[in-house]
Design an enzyme around this catalytic site. Structure first.
Site, PDB file in Angstrom:
ATOM      1  N   GLY A  49     -15.109 -11.593 -10.373  1.00 20.59           N
ATOM      2  CA  GLY A  49     -16.408 -11.011 -10.722  1.00 20.59           C
ATOM      3  C   GLY A  49     -17.167 -10.485  -9.521  1.00 20.59           C
ATOM      4  O   GLY A  49     -18.360 -10.209  -9.615  1.00 20.59           O
ATOM      5  N   HIS A  50     -16.488 -10.317  -8.404  1.00 16.86           N
ATOM      6  CA  HIS A  50     -17.162  -9.905  -7.152  1.00 16.86           C
ATOM      7  C   HIS A  50     -16.419  -8.731  -6.528  1.00 16.86           C
ATOM      8  O   HIS A  50     -15.714  -8.899  -5.550  1.00 16.86           O
ATOM      9  CB  HIS A  50     -17.190 -11.088  -6.191  1.00 16.86           C
ATOM     10  CG  HIS A  50     -18.156 -10.935  -5.048  1.00 16.86           C
ATOM     11  ND1 HIS A  50     -17.795 -10.417  -3.824  1.00 16.86           N
ATOM     12  CD2 HIS A  50     -19.468 -11.237  -4.945  1.00 16.86           C
ATOM     13  CE1 HIS A  50     -18.830 -10.434  -3.019  1.00 16.86           C
ATOM     14  NE2 HIS A  50     -19.858 -10.916  -3.663  1.00 16.86           N
ATOM     15  N   PHE A  51     -16.459  -7.602  -6.959  1.00 13.89           N
ATOM     16  CA  PHE A  51     -17.235  -7.005  -8.036  1.00 13.89           C
ATOM     17  C   PHE A  51     -16.253  -6.283  -8.954  1.00 13.89           C
ATOM     18  O   PHE A  51     -15.298  -5.692  -8.451  1.00 13.89           O
ATOM     19  CB  PHE A  51     -18.242  -6.000  -7.464  1.00 13.89           C
ATOM     20  CG  PHE A  51     -19.199  -6.642  -6.489  1.00 13.89           C
ATOM     21  CD1 PHE A  51     -20.297  -7.350  -6.947  1.00 13.89           C
ATOM     22  CD2 PHE A  51     -18.989  -6.549  -5.129  1.00 13.89           C
ATOM     23  CE1 PHE A  51     -21.194  -7.930  -6.044  1.00 13.89           C
ATOM     24  CE2 PHE A  51     -19.887  -7.139  -4.232  1.00 13.89           C
ATOM     25  CZ  PHE A  51     -20.982  -7.831  -4.690  1.00 13.89           C
ATOM     26  N   VAL A  56     -14.355  -7.402  -3.684  1.00  8.99           N
ATOM     27  CA  VAL A  56     -14.671  -7.645  -2.281  1.00  8.99           C
ATOM     28  C   VAL A  56     -14.704  -9.163  -2.075  1.00  8.99           C
ATOM     29  O   VAL A  56     -15.318  -9.881  -2.863  1.00  8.99           O
ATOM     30  CB  VAL A  56     -16.040  -7.029  -1.917  1.00  8.99           C
ATOM     31  CG1 VAL A  56     -16.455  -7.397  -0.503  1.00  8.99           C
ATOM     32  CG2 VAL A  56     -16.023  -5.523  -2.103  1.00  8.99           C
TER      33      VAL A  56
END
Length: 145
Positions: A49-51, A56
């Site tokens: 979830g990043h991103f 990243v």
């Protein structure tokens, strides 16, 4: 040291064991330096979830990687103890870390007071500095946890 060797000293386990290999060597002044490697596969939980669409590696994960690399330098002192961050200063992020990057992490102890260690560490990928910082660790006896 490979991951199985690292597990003999660090209490971290998957998915929080964040170094794949580490070697300890001496610099020209006889100081110990940890040189660790981590291969970012793109399947890590922290990239989910990043991103979305632009994964990243989070800065806090880079700090943890630097911390685990540094903790190997304390391996004799780690028997029966757990390392805990007690401070972070001068932490800087210079370049994003992406999937398929191979990270080279360097750490050294620049001061020590009993079971308190002061460390400086750096993360490089593609021969570029990605992150750096100074960290303080306290080693806590496991029976006190």
């Amino acid at each position: 040291m490979n991951r199985e060797d690292i597990k003999k000293f660090l209490p971290h386990r998957e998915p929080m064991l964040l170094i794949d290999e580490v070697n300890v060597m001496e610099d020209e002044n006889g100081n110990s330096i940890a040189k660790a490697t981590y291969f970012v596969t793109g399947n890590e939980y922290f990239l989910q979830g990043h991103f979305p669409g632009n994964p990243v590696v989070p800065g806090v994960i880079l700090c943890e990687m630097m911390g685990q690399s540094a903790a190997i330098l304390m391996k004799e002192e780690l028997v029966g103890r757990t390392p805990f961050f007690t401070g972070m200063t001068e932490v800087r992020f210079k370049r994003t870390v992406l999937q398929n990057d191979t990270l080279e992490i360097t750490a050294y102890i620049y001061n020590r007071r009993a079971l308190i260690f002061f460390v400086e560490a750096f993360v490089h990928a593609r021969n570029e500095l990605c992150a750096s910082g100074k960290f303080t660790f306290a080693l806590v006896d496991n029976e006190k946890l």
